[in-house]
Design an enzyme around this catalytic site. Sequence first.
Site, PDB file in Angstrom:
ATOM      1  CB  VAL A  18      -0.899   0.006   1.264  1.00  0.00           C
ATOM      2  CG1 VAL A  18      -1.639   1.335   1.412  1.00  0.00           C
ATOM      3  CG2 VAL A  18      -1.893  -1.146   1.225  1.00  0.00           C
ATOM      4  CG  ASP A 200       8.751   7.888  -2.405  1.00  0.00           C
ATOM      5  OD1 ASP A 200       8.286   7.030  -3.193  1.00  0.00           O
ATOM      6  OD2 ASP A 200       8.812   9.108  -2.660  1.00  0.00           O
ATOM      7  NE  ARG A 201       6.450   0.893   2.382  1.00  0.00           N
ATOM      8  CZ  ARG A 201       5.245   0.846   1.797  1.00  0.00           C
ATOM      9  NH1 ARG A 201       4.582   1.952   1.520  1.00  0.00           N
ATOM     10  NH2 ARG A 201       4.705  -0.306   1.486  1.00  0.00           N
ATOM     11  CG  MET A 202      11.271   8.850   2.620  1.00  0.00           C
ATOM     12  SD  MET A 202      12.696   8.367   3.647  1.00  0.00           S
ATOM     13  CE  MET A 202      13.359   9.991   4.012  1.00  0.00           C
TER      14      MET A 202
END
Length: 222
Positions: A18, A200-202
Amino acid sequence: MADGELTSVAIDLPAMRVSYEQGALYESDLATTWAQQLQRWLDDARRAGVAEPNAMVLATANPDGVPSSRTVLAKGLDERGVVFFTNYTSTKSHDLMSTRYASATFPWYDLHRQATVRGTVEKVSPDETAKYWASRPRGSQLGAWASPQSSVVPGRQALDSALANIQRRFADTDVVPVPPHWGGWRIRPELVEFWQGRADRMHDRLRFKLIGDTWQIERVAP
Ligand SMILES: Cc1cc2nc3c(=O)[nH]c(=O)nc-3n(C[C@H](O)[C@H](O)[C@H](O)COP(=O)(O)O)c2cc1C
């Protein structure tokens, strides 16, 4: 078939992904206290229609450091801490009585959020337990009497007959008393982390951390 492979894999786990792009959490967004911030996110989850927004995954450890986790429902929140109710002879309560520490995570996946509270634990006062107990449906009260939570039982039948015995015992009693083995625990946080998923998983991770007797805010890398 390779070692450990399942015969019929219906679900492609590596492909399940996701993208978190629902929001952001900046220092300037935070409420003044961790409890106000947690209240705010609980309310967001409730308004968004999240199932059981007050459900939290409670992690404990036994004296050997062996961890266990399970879901419980938060039933109290104020600046002192987060309260849940359970059986005082359960596995979790044995862990809490010996280590005095817990961590609990509210997983609000629909909102791409989680919040974690970690700290010492204490039993809530008998008055606080009694007040919440009185708000529970009679069926839940009788179940709490009947269930030796976390003990191995010979089968379903043993539970059904334990409940039937308790129903008979309290048949003529309007107000079911609080069982001596049942009550609340309060997690008094030393650390409360609010996690908001980002692209972006940030992700954003902001923490209220108790240093001495002041709460400090810190950001941690995702
Ligand atoms: C959504 C949900 C809410 C739950 N709420 C509670 C709760 O508030 N108190 C409780 O003792 N168990 C609750 N349970 C059951 C616990 O997850 C667990 O099975 C039980 O407390 C025994 O845990 P233990 O053997 O690790 O002590 C809940 C389970 C689910 C799935």
